[in-house]
Design a protein around this motif. Structure first.
Motif, PDB file in Angstrom:
ATOM      1  N   GLY A 179       0.769  -1.160  -0.189  1.00 27.35           N
ATOM      2  CA  GLY A 179      -0.113  -0.282  -0.066  1.00 27.35           C
ATOM      3  C   GLY A 179       0.935   1.413  -0.163  1.00 27.35           C
ATOM      4  O   GLY A 179       0.042   2.062  -0.860  1.00 27.35           O
ATOM      5  N   VAL A 180       2.892   1.100   0.427  1.00 24.41           N
ATOM      6  CA  VAL A 180       2.842   2.541   0.570  1.00 24.41           C
ATOM      7  C   VAL A 180       2.913   3.020  -0.568  1.00 24.41           C
ATOM      8  O   VAL A 180       3.511   4.233  -0.807  1.00 24.41           O
ATOM      9  CB  VAL A 180       4.139   2.539   1.378  1.00 24.41           C
ATOM     10  N   VAL A 181       2.798   2.725  -1.678  1.00 26.32           N
ATOM     11  CA  VAL A 181       3.749   2.721  -3.456  1.00 26.32           C
ATOM     12  C   VAL A 181       2.146   3.014  -3.567  1.00 26.32           C
ATOM     13  O   VAL A 181       2.285   4.528  -4.634  1.00 26.32           O
ATOM     14  CB  VAL A 181       3.791   1.811  -4.378  1.00 26.32           C
ATOM     15  N   THR A 182       1.226   3.507  -3.519  1.00 23.02           N
ATOM     16  CA  THR A 182      -0.425   4.571  -3.356  1.00 23.02           C
ATOM     17  C   THR A 182      -0.259   6.191  -2.071  1.00 23.02           C
ATOM     18  O   THR A 182      -0.728   6.764  -2.607  1.00 23.02           O
ATOM     19  CB  THR A 182      -1.831   3.791  -3.018  1.00 23.02           C
ATOM     20  N   PHE A 183       0.411   5.664  -1.325  1.00 23.35           N
ATOM     21  CA  PHE A 183       0.419   7.168  -0.857  1.00 23.35           C
ATOM     22  C   PHE A 183       1.656   8.195  -1.233  1.00 23.35           C
ATOM     23  O   PHE A 183       2.499   8.005  -2.097  1.00 23.35           O
ATOM     24  CB  PHE A 183       1.378   7.042   0.672  1.00 23.35           C
ATOM     25  N   LYS A 184       0.973   9.699  -0.837  1.00 18.55           N
ATOM     26  CA  LYS A 184       1.551  10.811  -1.961  1.00 18.55           C
ATOM     27  C   LYS A 184       2.899  10.690  -1.042  1.00 18.55           C
ATOM     28  O   LYS A 184       4.061  11.493  -1.351  1.00 18.55           O
ATOM     29  CB  LYS A 184       0.634  11.999  -0.747  1.00 18.55           C
ATOM     30  N   ASN A 185       2.694  10.337   0.077  1.00 20.31           N
ATOM     31  CA  ASN A 185       4.284  10.140   1.067  1.00 20.31           C
ATOM     32  C   ASN A 185       5.195   9.011   1.151  1.00 20.31           C
ATOM     33  O   ASN A 185       6.132   9.232   1.377  1.00 20.31           O
ATOM     34  CB  ASN A 185       4.715  10.826   2.443  1.00 20.31           C
ATOM     35  N   GLY A 186       5.307   8.420   0.337  1.00 18.67           N
ATOM     36  CA  GLY A 186       5.531   6.922   0.115  1.00 18.67           C
ATOM     37  C   GLY A 186       6.544   6.630  -0.278  1.00 18.67           C
ATOM     38  O   GLY A 186       7.271   6.469   0.210  1.00 18.67           O
ATOM     39  N   LYS A 187       6.589   7.687  -1.338  1.00 15.70           N
ATOM     40  CA  LYS A 187       8.390   7.548  -2.478  1.00 15.70           C
ATOM     41  C   LYS A 187       8.580   6.521  -3.093  1.00 15.70           C
ATOM     42  O   LYS A 187       9.686   7.195  -3.694  1.00 15.70           O
ATOM     43  CB  LYS A 187       9.630   8.406  -0.932  1.00 15.70           C
ATOM     44  N   ILE A 188       8.108   5.482  -2.365  1.00 16.72           N
ATOM     45  CA  ILE A 188       9.610   4.510  -3.340  1.00 16.72           C
ATOM     46  C   ILE A 188       8.291   4.597  -4.307  1.00 16.72           C
ATOM     47  O   ILE A 188       9.199   3.827  -6.222  1.00 16.72           O
ATOM     48  CB  ILE A 188       8.782   3.492  -2.771  1.00 16.72           C
ATOM     49  N   PRO A 207      -3.788  -6.933   7.951  1.00 19.47           N
ATOM     50  CA  PRO A 207      -4.713  -5.803   7.733  1.00 19.47           C
ATOM     51  C   PRO A 207      -4.669  -4.377   8.026  1.00 19.47           C
ATOM     52  O   PRO A 207      -4.944  -3.751   7.963  1.00 19.47           O
ATOM     53  CB  PRO A 207      -5.947  -5.895   9.136  1.00 19.47           C
ATOM     54  N   TYR A 208      -3.326  -4.379   7.619  1.00 18.46           N
ATOM     55  CA  TYR A 208      -2.425  -3.630   7.918  1.00 18.46           C
ATOM     56  C   TYR A 208      -2.152  -3.082   7.041  1.00 18.46           C
ATOM     57  O   TYR A 208      -2.617  -3.074   5.752  1.00 18.46           O
ATOM     58  CB  TYR A 208      -0.165  -3.105   8.732  1.00 18.46           C
ATOM     59  N   LEU A 209      -1.669  -0.963   6.625  1.00 21.38           N
ATOM     60  CA  LEU A 209      -0.946  -0.517   5.537  1.00 21.38           C
ATOM     61  C   LEU A 209      -2.044  -0.526   3.704  1.00 21.38           C
ATOM     62  O   LEU A 209      -1.690  -1.416   3.105  1.00 21.38           O
ATOM     63  CB  LEU A 209       0.414  -1.397   5.484  1.00 21.38           C
ATOM     64  N   THR A 210      -3.187   0.055   4.775  1.00 20.33           N
ATOM     65  CA  THR A 210      -4.198   0.212   3.632  1.00 20.33           C
ATOM     66  C   THR A 210      -4.079   1.231   2.257  1.00 20.33           C
ATOM     67  O   THR A 210      -3.850   2.274   2.825  1.00 20.33           O
ATOM     68  CB  THR A 210      -5.278   0.298   4.362  1.00 20.33           C
ATOM     69  N   PRO A 211      -4.013   0.511   1.391  1.00 23.59           N
ATOM     70  CA  PRO A 211      -4.113   1.130   0.249  1.00 23.59           C
ATOM     71  C   PRO A 211      -4.767   2.758   0.352  1.00 23.59           C
ATOM     72  O   PRO A 211      -5.753   2.374   0.913  1.00 23.59           O
ATOM     73  CB  PRO A 211      -4.135   0.658  -0.965  1.00 23.59           C
ATOM     74  N   LYS A 212      -4.399   3.527  -0.805  1.00 25.67           N
ATOM     75  CA  LYS A 212      -5.701   4.570  -1.370  1.00 25.67           C
ATOM     76  C   LYS A 212      -6.591   3.796  -1.830  1.00 25.67           C
ATOM     77  O   LYS A 212      -5.812   3.118  -2.830  1.00 25.67           O
ATOM     78  CB  LYS A 212      -5.087   5.881  -1.749  1.00 25.67           C
ATOM     79  N   PRO A 213      -7.876   4.138  -1.739  1.00 27.19           N
ATOM     80  CA  PRO A 213      -8.236   5.346  -1.317  1.00 27.19           C
ATOM     81  C   PRO A 213      -9.186   5.154  -0.353  1.00 27.19           C
ATOM     82  O   PRO A 213      -9.925   5.334   0.690  1.00 27.19           O
ATOM     83  CB  PRO A 213      -9.742   5.809  -2.237  1.00 27.19           C
ATOM     84  N   PHE A 214      -8.874   3.233   0.973  1.00 27.00           N
ATOM     85  CA  PHE A 214      -9.805   3.132   1.889  1.00 27.00           C
ATOM     86  C   PHE A 214      -7.999   3.368   3.262  1.00 27.00           C
ATOM     87  O   PHE A 214      -8.122   3.222   4.425  1.00 27.00           O
ATOM     88  CB  PHE A 214      -9.395   1.592   1.998  1.00 27.00           C
ATOM     89  N   ARG A 215      -7.101   5.025   2.569  1.00 23.48           N
ATOM     90  CA  ARG A 215      -6.450   4.492   3.930  1.00 23.48           C
ATOM     91  C   ARG A 215      -6.982   4.812   5.545  1.00 23.48           C
ATOM     92  O   ARG A 215      -7.723   5.283   5.038  1.00 23.48           O
ATOM     93  CB  ARG A 215      -5.491   5.333   3.399  1.00 23.48           C
ATOM     94  N   GLY A 216      -6.610   4.125   5.869  1.00 25.56           N
ATOM     95  CA  GLY A 216      -6.691   4.248   7.435  1.00 25.56           C
ATOM     96  C   GLY A 216      -8.246   3.559   8.299  1.00 25.56           C
ATOM     97  O   GLY A 216      -8.621   3.786   8.658  1.00 25.56           O
TER      98      GLY A 216
END
Length: 256
Positions: A179-188, A207-216
């Motif tokens: 999911g980090v690849v979808t984050f604005k601040n993920g950088k990768i 159940p961790y690190l949910t990608p956008k658009p479900f982050r959180g």
């Protein structure tokens, strides 16, 4: 089209109320292969129950998670891991590694557990699946000591730099992209397409690190499609091509 979630904790209590629904949702999204990492002895029974319910789809690992490496229990926990390998087949030793986010005081015994489990993987000719949090230097220090053709696996939830990605690949590690690849601040996402896709596998870590658009919110394996879509965007390939290549990569790592 078949997608592979190379890292998902579907046995987690977070899914106790709707586990079957979550798995069916993923299957309907063409996610048909789920690789299940261990945490410690308390999760073993739940992992086995999951495999029994979905024998065609669930592929188990065995290992001691670095946050479960505690002074009073880690010797017993490592013995549990070794005993499980004597009893049945697994597809990797994982998840193992070093986590300095929660507790820096256990670094010494985390390193010991990491070394011991890498040796176990070599003995069984299996890949390792690495957990690394705020510990890139420490993880690479261990990997460099074991480097060789008999050391290979996945750098789970890779969040490092381009240089660290190349270093991981030099240690025969695939990069587990979630999911980090979808984050604005993920950088990768800023350098990932410079890495040959043959080194990439997909994962949710649900159940961790949910990608956008479900982050959180709670993550689930069905959301692997959002990660795959982001990868297809970065590499300018179709979703089908991403599924084919990354699933082939997962077969190369796990042997199935």
């Amino acid at each position: 089209m078949t997608l592979t979630d190379t890292h998902t904790h579907l046995y987690s209590k977070a899914f106790d109320k709707d586990r079957d629904e979550v798995i069916q949702n993923a299957l309907q999204q063409n996610i048909k292969r789920f690789f299940i990492p261990a945490i410690d002895s308390e999760t073993t029974h739940a992992m086995y129950a999951l495999e029994k319910a979905y024998p065609e789809n669930m592929f188990l690992m065995m290992g001691l998670h670095p946050t479960s490496v505690q002074p009073d229990t880690y010797h017993k926990e490592l013995q549990h891991v070794e005993n499980q390998f004597k009893e049945r087949q697994f597809y990797a030793v994982g998840e193992i590694g070093i986590d300095l986010y929660w507790d820096k005081n256990t670094l010494g015994i985390q390193q010991e557990a990491f070394h011991r489990q890498i040796e176990l993987a070599k003995a069984y000719q299996l890949p390792i699946v690495i957990h690394c949090r705020e510990a890139f230097d420490e993880v690479f220090e261990v990997l460099e000591q074991h480097k060789g053709d008999d050391l290979y696996g996945i750098f789970h939830c890779f969040t490092g730099t381009y240089e660290q990605a190349l270093q991981a690949i030099s240690c025969n590690m695939h990069l587990g992209i979630g999911g980090v690849v979808t984050f604005k601040n993920g950088k990768i996402d800023q350098f990932l397409n410079q890495i040959d896709l043959k080194h990439i596998v997909l994962e949710t870590d649900s159940p961790y690190l949910t990608p956008k658009p479900f982050r959180g919110k709670r993550n689930e394996s069905a959301y692997l499609t959002y990660i795959a879509e982001k990868i297809s965007e970065l590499y300018n390939l179709t979703l089908e091509q991403i599924a084919e290549i990354t699933t082939a990569n997962s077969k190369k790592v796990f042997g199935i």
